[in-house]
Write a protein that holds these residues in place. Sequence first.
Motif, PDB file in Angstrom:
ATOM      1  N   VAL A 140      17.591 -13.792  61.366  1.00  0.00           N
ATOM      2  CA  VAL A 140      16.776 -13.938  60.169  1.00  0.00           C
ATOM      3  C   VAL A 140      16.335 -12.574  59.626  1.00  0.00           C
ATOM      4  O   VAL A 140      16.339 -12.338  58.414  1.00  0.00           O
ATOM      5  CB  VAL A 140      15.547 -14.820  60.472  1.00  0.00           C
ATOM      6  N   GLY A 141      15.950 -11.666  60.520  1.00  0.00           N
ATOM      7  CA  GLY A 141      15.500 -10.351  60.075  1.00  0.00           C
ATOM      8  C   GLY A 141      16.590  -9.574  59.372  1.00  0.00           C
ATOM      9  O   GLY A 141      16.344  -8.918  58.347  1.00  0.00           O
ATOM     10  N   THR A 142      17.804  -9.649  59.896  1.00  0.00           N
ATOM     11  CA  THR A 142      18.928  -8.947  59.271  1.00  0.00           C
ATOM     12  C   THR A 142      19.212  -9.511  57.887  1.00  0.00           C
ATOM     13  O   THR A 142      19.463  -8.764  56.934  1.00  0.00           O
ATOM     14  CB  THR A 142      20.186  -9.058  60.154  1.00  0.00           C
ATOM     15  N   PHE A 143      19.177 -10.834  57.752  1.00  0.00           N
ATOM     16  CA  PHE A 143      19.406 -11.438  56.443  1.00  0.00           C
ATOM     17  C   PHE A 143      18.276 -11.108  55.468  1.00  0.00           C
ATOM     18  O   PHE A 143      18.502 -10.914  54.271  1.00  0.00           O
ATOM     19  CB  PHE A 143      19.586 -12.954  56.568  1.00  0.00           C
ATOM     20  N   ASP A 144      17.049 -11.020  55.967  1.00  0.00           N
ATOM     21  CA  ASP A 144      15.921 -10.618  55.128  1.00  0.00           C
ATOM     22  C   ASP A 144      16.175  -9.237  54.546  1.00  0.00           C
ATOM     23  O   ASP A 144      15.975  -8.996  53.348  1.00  0.00           O
ATOM     24  CB  ASP A 144      14.640 -10.639  55.958  1.00  0.00           C
ATOM     25  N   GLU A 145      16.650  -8.319  55.381  1.00  0.00           N
ATOM     26  CA  GLU A 145      16.929  -6.958  54.935  1.00  0.00           C
ATOM     27  C   GLU A 145      18.064  -6.937  53.917  1.00  0.00           C
ATOM     28  O   GLU A 145      17.997  -6.236  52.896  1.00  0.00           O
ATOM     29  CB  GLU A 145      17.255  -6.093  56.154  1.00  0.00           C
ATOM     30  N   LEU A 146      19.109  -7.713  54.176  1.00  0.00           N
ATOM     31  CA  LEU A 146      20.245  -7.770  53.263  1.00  0.00           C
ATOM     32  C   LEU A 146      19.830  -8.336  51.911  1.00  0.00           C
ATOM     33  O   LEU A 146      20.133  -7.766  50.856  1.00  0.00           O
ATOM     34  CB  LEU A 146      21.359  -8.613  53.868  1.00  0.00           C
ATOM     35  N   PHE A 147      19.135  -9.472  51.916  1.00  0.00           N
ATOM     36  CA  PHE A 147      18.749 -10.099  50.658  1.00  0.00           C
ATOM     37  C   PHE A 147      17.812  -9.207  49.846  1.00  0.00           C
ATOM     38  O   PHE A 147      17.880  -9.178  48.609  1.00  0.00           O
ATOM     39  CB  PHE A 147      18.097 -11.460  50.912  1.00  0.00           C
ATOM     40  N   GLU A 148      16.927  -8.475  50.508  1.00  0.00           N
ATOM     41  CA  GLU A 148      16.030  -7.594  49.767  1.00  0.00           C
ATOM     42  C   GLU A 148      16.817  -6.530  49.019  1.00  0.00           C
ATOM     43  O   GLU A 148      16.526  -6.224  47.853  1.00  0.00           O
ATOM     44  CB  GLU A 148      15.014  -6.938  50.705  1.00  0.00           C
ATOM     45  N   VAL A 149      17.816  -5.947  49.675  1.00  0.00           N
ATOM     46  CA  VAL A 149      18.645  -4.943  49.006  1.00  0.00           C
ATOM     47  C   VAL A 149      19.391  -5.560  47.826  1.00  0.00           C
ATOM     48  O   VAL A 149      19.446  -4.980  46.730  1.00  0.00           O
ATOM     49  CB  VAL A 149      19.637  -4.308  50.000  1.00  0.00           C
ATOM     50  N   LEU A 150      19.973  -6.745  48.017  1.00  0.00           N
ATOM     51  CA  LEU A 150      20.717  -7.390  46.938  1.00  0.00           C
ATOM     52  C   LEU A 150      19.818  -7.686  45.739  1.00  0.00           C
ATOM     53  O   LEU A 150      20.208  -7.476  44.586  1.00  0.00           O
ATOM     54  CB  LEU A 150      21.368  -8.684  47.450  1.00  0.00           C
ATOM     55  N   VAL A 151      18.620  -8.192  46.002  1.00  0.00           N
ATOM     56  CA  VAL A 151      17.686  -8.503  44.915  1.00  0.00           C
ATOM     57  C   VAL A 151      17.290  -7.232  44.174  1.00  0.00           C
ATOM     58  O   VAL A 151      17.304  -7.178  42.941  1.00  0.00           O
ATOM     59  CB  VAL A 151      16.431  -9.220  45.457  1.00  0.00           C
ATOM     60  N   HIS A 152      16.941  -6.181  44.914  1.00  0.00           N
ATOM     61  CA  HIS A 152      16.495  -4.943  44.279  1.00  0.00           C
ATOM     62  C   HIS A 152      17.614  -4.278  43.486  1.00  0.00           C
ATOM     63  O   HIS A 152      17.386  -3.723  42.410  1.00  0.00           O
ATOM     64  CB  HIS A 152      15.944  -3.985  45.339  1.00  0.00           C
ATOM     65  N   GLN A 153      18.828  -4.320  44.003  1.00  0.00           N
ATOM     66  CA  GLN A 153      19.946  -3.731  43.265  1.00  0.00           C
ATOM     67  C   GLN A 153      20.269  -4.544  42.018  1.00  0.00           C
ATOM     68  O   GLN A 153      20.510  -3.989  40.947  1.00  0.00           O
ATOM     69  CB  GLN A 153      21.189  -3.622  44.165  1.00  0.00           C
ATOM     70  N   ASP A 154      20.263  -5.857  42.137  1.00  0.00           N
ATOM     71  CA  ASP A 154      20.657  -6.699  41.010  1.00  0.00           C
ATOM     72  C   ASP A 154      19.604  -6.717  39.906  1.00  0.00           C
ATOM     73  O   ASP A 154      19.920  -7.027  38.760  1.00  0.00           O
ATOM     74  CB  ASP A 154      20.931  -8.135  41.479  1.00  0.00           C
ATOM     75  N   THR A 155      18.376  -6.368  40.241  1.00  0.00           N
ATOM     76  CA  THR A 155      17.318  -6.335  39.225  1.00  0.00           C
ATOM     77  C   THR A 155      17.004  -4.900  38.789  1.00  0.00           C
ATOM     78  O   THR A 155      16.011  -4.669  38.090  1.00  0.00           O
ATOM     79  CB  THR A 155      16.031  -6.999  39.750  1.00  0.00           C
ATOM     80  N   ARG A 157      16.036  -2.272  40.494  1.00  0.00           N
ATOM     81  CA  ARG A 157      14.951  -1.574  41.171  1.00  0.00           C
ATOM     82  C   ARG A 157      15.438  -0.667  42.293  1.00  0.00           C
ATOM     83  O   ARG A 157      14.648   0.001  42.937  1.00  0.00           O
ATOM     84  CB  ARG A 157      13.939  -2.590  41.713  1.00  0.00           C
ATOM     85  N   LEU A 158      16.731  -0.666  42.509  1.00  0.00           N
ATOM     86  CA  LEU A 158      17.327   0.154  43.557  1.00  0.00           C
ATOM     87  C   LEU A 158      18.710   0.571  43.094  1.00  0.00           C
ATOM     88  O   LEU A 158      19.489  -0.258  42.615  1.00  0.00           O
ATOM     89  CB  LEU A 158      17.424  -0.640  44.865  1.00  0.00           C
ATOM     90  N   GLU A 232      16.788  12.257  40.989  1.00  0.00           N
ATOM     91  CA  GLU A 232      17.787  12.571  39.989  1.00  0.00           C
ATOM     92  C   GLU A 232      18.647  11.364  39.668  1.00  0.00           C
ATOM     93  O   GLU A 232      19.172  11.239  38.572  1.00  0.00           O
ATOM     94  CB  GLU A 232      18.677  13.724  40.474  1.00  0.00           C
ATOM     95  N   ARG A 233      18.859  10.451  40.622  1.00  0.00           N
ATOM     96  CA  ARG A 233      19.745   9.336  40.352  1.00  0.00           C
ATOM     97  C   ARG A 233      18.968   8.033  40.171  1.00  0.00           C
ATOM     98  O   ARG A 233      19.517   6.948  40.256  1.00  0.00           O
ATOM     99  CB  ARG A 233      20.786   9.188  41.459  1.00  0.00           C
ATOM    100  N   GLY A 234      17.680   8.141  39.915  1.00  0.00           N
ATOM    101  CA  GLY A 234      16.919   6.971  39.526  1.00  0.00           C
ATOM    102  C   GLY A 234      16.417   6.123  40.665  1.00  0.00           C
ATOM    103  O   GLY A 234      15.995   5.002  40.465  1.00  0.00           O
ATOM    104  N   ALA A 239       7.313   7.044  49.055  1.00  0.00           N
ATOM    105  CA  ALA A 239       5.864   7.024  48.902  1.00  0.00           C
ATOM    106  C   ALA A 239       5.448   6.712  47.488  1.00  0.00           C
ATOM    107  O   ALA A 239       4.511   5.971  47.250  1.00  0.00           O
ATOM    108  CB  ALA A 239       5.266   8.361  49.338  1.00  0.00           C
ATOM    109  N   GLY A 240       6.153   7.292  46.503  1.00  0.00           N
ATOM    110  CA  GLY A 240       5.799   7.039  45.119  1.00  0.00           C
ATOM    111  C   GLY A 240       5.928   5.567  44.782  1.00  0.00           C
ATOM    112  O   GLY A 240       5.052   4.974  44.146  1.00  0.00           O
ATOM    113  N   ALA A 241       7.043   4.980  45.200  1.00  0.00           N
ATOM    114  CA  ALA A 241       7.261   3.561  44.924  1.00  0.00           C
ATOM    115  C   ALA A 241       6.219   2.715  45.634  1.00  0.00           C
ATOM    116  O   ALA A 241       5.669   1.771  45.070  1.00  0.00           O
ATOM    117  CB  ALA A 241       8.664   3.161  45.384  1.00  0.00           C
ATOM    118  N   LEU A 242       5.935   3.065  46.876  1.00  0.00           N
ATOM    119  CA  LEU A 242       5.017   2.253  47.657  1.00  0.00           C
ATOM    120  C   LEU A 242       3.585   2.394  47.167  1.00  0.00           C
ATOM    121  O   LEU A 242       2.830   1.433  47.134  1.00  0.00           O
ATOM    122  CB  LEU A 242       5.099   2.636  49.132  1.00  0.00           C
TER     123      LEU A 242
END
Length: 255
Positions: A140-155, A157-158, A232-234, A239-242
């Motif tokens: 579950v933890g690994t999938f949580d990490e994966l989904f967070e990256v996918l959501v942030h990239q697709d919106t 934010r990453l 430079e690459r957005g 720390a700034g984000a957090l």
Amino acid sequence: MTEQARGSLAATLRSIADEVESAHKWSQTSRSLARERVATVFGSARTRRGEPAYAMAQDLGASLAARDWTAVTGGGPGIMQAVRDGSGEVLSRAVRIEIEGEAPETVLDSARSITVGTFALRKLLMTHDIDALFIFPGGVGTFDELFEVLVHQDTGRLSRFPVVLMSPEGEGMWEAWLRFMDEHVVQGGLANPSVLSGLTVAGSVQEALAALSGPWSGSGSGSEGGAGGAEERGVPMCAGALRTQTAAGLGVEPV
């Protein structure tokens, strides 16, 4: 919201806020020690020595180190230890959180390891300002990490970087997961096809490293043809984000 729930939320937000400055300093120190680019590796803490996934993770760590890449893990046992076995102490980083039964076999020095109190901060430190992400089969933890990256990239934010799903011999988790996501989530109209478009399944370390030389080459943060640092690459620095996210949660202005 009950008083107990409200108190728990406030305590969590305060915990994150209190850790921001030390996390920022550690992130800057860690990045300054990196020779080239930085890759994060996620995977199960339950993987054992002698299993194909463990050997593959160790090989990946060694192969990244041979290219002077720094490997970041969650600092626990299993896949995390395997990567550290391969990459060695100098090119390893660990962002730990105390979990019962997941004590690491080896502990890195304070410049290369940090222990945080929340999963939110841990994931932020491990997924912002990196050049690639490798994910081994996990729970579950690994999938949580994966989904967070996918959501942030697709919106947006990453920044997009290669996300490589490592498929050890005899393991079919990622193929089954991708079929499920495509048939039930994407084709069902519940997510954009772009969510899955940047994923690569690799059956070997060689295939995984080959994924780094595709459309992503030249967009990383290191000196290997990269385009400079995260700002430079957005990509928001940790720390700034957090600070912004935490301040919003507390209802105050970010500092």
